[in-house]
Motif scaffolding. Structure first.
Motif, PDB file in Angstrom:
ATOM      1  N   ALA A 162     -41.461 -26.461 -49.510  1.00 48.01           N
ATOM      2  CA  ALA A 162     -42.130 -26.199 -47.995  1.00 48.01           C
ATOM      3  C   ALA A 162     -42.385 -24.781 -48.210  1.00 48.01           C
ATOM      4  O   ALA A 162     -42.336 -23.903 -49.081  1.00 48.01           O
ATOM      5  CB  ALA A 162     -40.908 -26.588 -47.283  1.00 48.01           C
ATOM      6  N   ILE A 163     -42.891 -24.159 -46.630  1.00 48.16           N
ATOM      7  CA  ILE A 163     -43.343 -23.026 -46.710  1.00 48.16           C
ATOM      8  C   ILE A 163     -41.865 -22.109 -46.619  1.00 48.16           C
ATOM      9  O   ILE A 163     -40.993 -22.730 -46.011  1.00 48.16           O
ATOM     10  CB  ILE A 163     -44.230 -22.686 -45.578  1.00 48.16           C
ATOM     11  N   GLU A 210     -38.548 -23.756 -41.524  1.00 49.50           N
ATOM     12  CA  GLU A 210     -38.032 -24.554 -42.671  1.00 49.50           C
ATOM     13  C   GLU A 210     -37.064 -23.953 -43.544  1.00 49.50           C
ATOM     14  O   GLU A 210     -36.070 -24.582 -44.015  1.00 49.50           O
ATOM     15  CB  GLU A 210     -39.190 -24.797 -43.657  1.00 49.50           C
ATOM     16  N   HIS A 211     -37.367 -22.555 -43.799  1.00 55.00           N
ATOM     17  CA  HIS A 211     -36.401 -21.815 -44.716  1.00 55.00           C
ATOM     18  C   HIS A 211     -35.166 -21.618 -44.059  1.00 55.00           C
ATOM     19  O   HIS A 211     -33.926 -21.878 -44.666  1.00 55.00           O
ATOM     20  CB  HIS A 211     -36.908 -20.543 -45.046  1.00 55.00           C
ATOM     21  N   TYR A 212     -34.955 -21.007 -42.888  1.00 57.85           N
ATOM     22  CA  TYR A 212     -33.825 -21.236 -41.915  1.00 57.85           C
ATOM     23  C   TYR A 212     -33.015 -22.459 -41.675  1.00 57.85           C
ATOM     24  O   TYR A 212     -31.809 -22.380 -41.701  1.00 57.85           O
ATOM     25  CB  TYR A 212     -34.056 -20.400 -40.531  1.00 57.85           C
ATOM     26  N   ASN A 213     -33.728 -23.497 -41.614  1.00 64.28           N
ATOM     27  CA  ASN A 213     -32.747 -24.675 -41.332  1.00 64.28           C
ATOM     28  C   ASN A 213     -32.883 -25.903 -42.375  1.00 64.28           C
ATOM     29  O   ASN A 213     -32.011 -26.279 -42.543  1.00 64.28           O
ATOM     30  CB  ASN A 213     -33.770 -25.262 -39.901  1.00 64.28           C
ATOM     31  N   PHE A 214     -33.931 -26.086 -42.944  1.00 60.71           N
ATOM     32  CA  PHE A 214     -34.106 -27.355 -43.960  1.00 60.71           C
ATOM     33  C   PHE A 214     -33.321 -26.669 -45.409  1.00 60.71           C
ATOM     34  O   PHE A 214     -32.315 -27.168 -45.657  1.00 60.71           O
ATOM     35  CB  PHE A 214     -35.350 -27.715 -44.323  1.00 60.71           C
ATOM     36  N   ILE A 241     -30.244 -27.248 -55.526  1.00 66.94           N
ATOM     37  CA  ILE A 241     -31.708 -26.930 -55.042  1.00 66.94           C
ATOM     38  C   ILE A 241     -32.429 -26.356 -55.997  1.00 66.94           C
ATOM     39  O   ILE A 241     -32.263 -25.185 -56.457  1.00 66.94           O
ATOM     40  CB  ILE A 241     -31.631 -26.342 -53.918  1.00 66.94           C
ATOM     41  N   VAL A 242     -33.802 -27.038 -56.457  1.00 64.74           N
ATOM     42  CA  VAL A 242     -34.870 -26.197 -57.254  1.00 64.74           C
ATOM     43  C   VAL A 242     -35.752 -25.969 -56.103  1.00 64.74           C
ATOM     44  O   VAL A 242     -36.475 -26.668 -55.537  1.00 64.74           O
ATOM     45  CB  VAL A 242     -35.256 -27.323 -58.147  1.00 64.74           C
ATOM     46  N   TYR A 243     -35.887 -24.589 -55.684  1.00 61.44           N
ATOM     47  CA  TYR A 243     -36.623 -23.792 -54.529  1.00 61.44           C
ATOM     48  C   TYR A 243     -38.219 -23.913 -55.096  1.00 61.44           C
ATOM     49  O   TYR A 243     -38.240 -22.939 -56.145  1.00 61.44           O
ATOM     50  CB  TYR A 243     -35.794 -22.664 -54.416  1.00 61.44           C
ATOM     51  N   PHE A 244     -38.718 -24.522 -54.351  1.00 59.13           N
ATOM     52  CA  PHE A 244     -40.320 -24.333 -54.414  1.00 59.13           C
ATOM     53  C   PHE A 244     -41.037 -24.146 -53.252  1.00 59.13           C
ATOM     54  O   PHE A 244     -41.451 -24.710 -52.464  1.00 59.13           O
ATOM     55  CB  PHE A 244     -40.888 -25.649 -55.074  1.00 59.13           C
ATOM     56  N   LEU A 261     -46.094 -29.827 -60.010  1.00 60.57           N
ATOM     57  CA  LEU A 261     -45.988 -31.051 -60.827  1.00 60.57           C
ATOM     58  C   LEU A 261     -45.285 -30.780 -62.157  1.00 60.57           C
ATOM     59  O   LEU A 261     -44.347 -31.703 -62.632  1.00 60.57           O
ATOM     60  CB  LEU A 261     -47.598 -31.278 -61.173  1.00 60.57           C
ATOM     61  N   GLU A 262     -45.494 -29.478 -62.837  1.00 63.86           N
ATOM     62  CA  GLU A 262     -44.774 -29.475 -64.116  1.00 63.86           C
ATOM     63  C   GLU A 262     -43.267 -29.283 -63.731  1.00 63.86           C
ATOM     64  O   GLU A 262     -42.477 -29.586 -64.400  1.00 63.86           O
ATOM     65  CB  GLU A 262     -45.350 -28.048 -64.664  1.00 63.86           C
ATOM     66  N   THR A 263     -42.992 -28.535 -62.618  1.00 63.65           N
ATOM     67  CA  THR A 263     -41.815 -28.516 -62.102  1.00 63.65           C
ATOM     68  C   THR A 263     -40.997 -29.837 -61.892  1.00 63.65           C
ATOM     69  O   THR A 263     -39.728 -29.909 -62.204  1.00 63.65           O
ATOM     70  CB  THR A 263     -41.593 -27.358 -60.975  1.00 63.65           C
ATOM     71  N   ALA A 264     -41.559 -30.484 -61.305  1.00 62.53           N
ATOM     72  CA  ALA A 264     -41.120 -32.111 -60.917  1.00 62.53           C
ATOM     73  C   ALA A 264     -40.670 -32.546 -62.031  1.00 62.53           C
ATOM     74  O   ALA A 264     -39.753 -33.344 -62.457  1.00 62.53           O
ATOM     75  CB  ALA A 264     -42.071 -32.707 -59.788  1.00 62.53           C
ATOM     76  N   LEU A 265     -41.685 -32.663 -63.132  1.00 59.61           N
ATOM     77  CA  LEU A 265     -41.390 -33.426 -64.243  1.00 59.61           C
ATOM     78  C   LEU A 265     -40.497 -32.715 -65.169  1.00 59.61           C
ATOM     79  O   LEU A 265     -39.824 -33.437 -65.844  1.00 59.61           O
ATOM     80  CB  LEU A 265     -42.773 -33.525 -65.002  1.00 59.61           C
ATOM     81  N   ARG A 266     -40.352 -31.357 -65.242  1.00 61.62           N
ATOM     82  CA  ARG A 266     -39.332 -30.670 -65.857  1.00 61.62           C
ATOM     83  C   ARG A 266     -37.928 -30.859 -65.537  1.00 61.62           C
ATOM     84  O   ARG A 266     -37.117 -31.124 -66.340  1.00 61.62           O
ATOM     85  CB  ARG A 266     -39.654 -29.406 -66.175  1.00 61.62           C
ATOM     86  N   GLU A 267     -37.743 -30.623 -64.322  1.00 60.35           N
ATOM     87  CA  GLU A 267     -36.448 -30.808 -63.692  1.00 60.35           C
ATOM     88  C   GLU A 267     -35.737 -32.051 -63.494  1.00 60.35           C
ATOM     89  O   GLU A 267     -34.563 -32.288 -63.220  1.00 60.35           O
ATOM     90  CB  GLU A 267     -36.545 -29.842 -62.286  1.00 60.35           C
TER      91      GLU A 267
END
Length: 353
Positions: A8-9, A23-27, A41-44, A63-69
């Motif tokens: 998210a942003i 988003e940062h403060y709440n989600f 949490i893998v923060y992107f 994409l690389e992060t999702a496939l690796r993590e």
């Protein structure tokens, strides 16, 4: 324990100069702290990464992060078109994770945004009471009706001392300045803070203090500040980076529906944040708001400007009644309306817990 890739942003409207965003403060903060911090949490923050690397490289890195993590869940909150549909679809297909996007403004963005992106995800969450049926009509079946809430790890009662008779925190969009001027002309002293007001913006910490330190907090629901000419222009034109281009004629009808959808008042985060700070809330009517709070017992809902001014004066005079309602609003928020509860409910529905 869940492993969650959070995309998210990070910044308010993606602008680092504005500081951290909603988003940062709440989600993000809630996902990180909920369930006693059990989630990994893998923060992107895709806005921050795109500013450094560009849109294409950011998407490839996602994409690389999702496939690796190999997360259990990829939690998205789309802002605009920073992410590429083909990348999200590939993550949904190949990562082994459940993908979910929280759509934030389906009351007016469903027709020209959300319905074109939903099929990229296994699940979507929406705060619009009418949206699940709309998604079904498009053939999309995995829409979850949820709602804004309070991040109780951040929004808390600060002080019992009341420094302000009435306060409003937000931007002076739409008819808000007119309403505030009428309130002031009626003899009520109101403290307004936010970009565009005379006293300017405040920090997140200062805002939370104001919610607690105000006898009355206002939530003015009329928020659209776009002129009629600009609104019409948005049907036919689109902004691409810093240039203006003719919108695809195929989308003109959808853009018109989106414009008309802005007439529906939607619940905002403020409806939960203010009671979550122990603040007394007077708010305008909004889509199914009374499903979440009892007016007159946990919050107060006004009908029009005249009724708003009448209610402010009444509750300034009857402080005992005001304090009882504020206390009940806090209790209801902590019991039913935290993001921890919202997210756990969603995770049950999608089979993660």
């Amino acid at each position: 324990m869940l492993k969650i890739l959070y995309a998210a942003i990070k910044y308010d409207y993606g602008d680092p100069e504005r500081g951290f965003g909603f988003e940062h403060y709440n989600f993000y903060d809630s996902l990180k702290k909920m369930n006693n911090g059990a989630n990994v949490i893998v923060y992107f923050p895709f806005d921050e990464i795109a500013l450094k690397l560009g849109r294409d490289r950011m998407n490839q890195l996602l994409l690389e992060t999702a496939l690796r993590e190999k997360p259990d869940l990829c939690f998205f909150c789309l802002f605009g078109e920073e992410l590429k549909k083909e990348i999200i679809k590939e993550i949904t297909k190949k990562s082994g994770a459940i993908t979910l996007n929280w759509f934030t403004d389906d009351h007016w963005r469903f027709d020209n945004f959300s319905k074109y992106w939903a099929f990229c995800f296994n699940w979507i969450a929406t705060t619009d009471s009418n949206a699940p049926e709309k998604y079904l009509k498009t053939g999309y079946k995995n829409a979850i009706k949820t709602q804004w809430a309070c991040n109780h790890f951040l929004y808390k009662p600060f002080s019992s001392e009341k420094k302000y008779d009435a306060s409003f925190v937000g931007q002076p969009h739409g008819n808000r300045k007119k309403i505030i001027n009428r309130i002031r002309k009626s003899g009520i002293n109101i403290n307004c803070r936010g970009r565009g007001w005379e006293n300017g913006r405040i920090s997140q910490e200062e805002m939370i203090k104001i919610f607690s330190q105000s006898k009355i907090n206002l939530n003015l629901t009329k928020g659209s500040g776009v002129s009629f000419i600009k609104s019409i222009a948005r049907i036919f034109l689109k902004k691409n980076n810093k240039s203006i281009k003719i919108e695809n004629p195929f989308l003109w009808v959808d853009n018109l529906k989106s414009l008309l959808g802005k007439n529906r008042e939607q619940i905002k985060g403020r409806n939960f944040e203010i009671p979550g700070c122990g603040g007394f809330l007077i708010t305008g009517k909004a889509d199914n708001l009374q499903d979440y709070y009892i007016s007159g017992k946990e919050i107060v809902i006004y009908k029009d400007e005249q009724d708003l001014i009448k209610k402010i004066k009444y509750y300034l005079e009857y402080s005992k009644e005001r304090e009882i309602i504020a206390g009940a609003g806090l209790e209801r928020t902590l019991r039913d309306h935290t993001y921890e509860k919202r997210f756990n409910n969603i995770f049950k529905i999608i089979g993660l817990i």
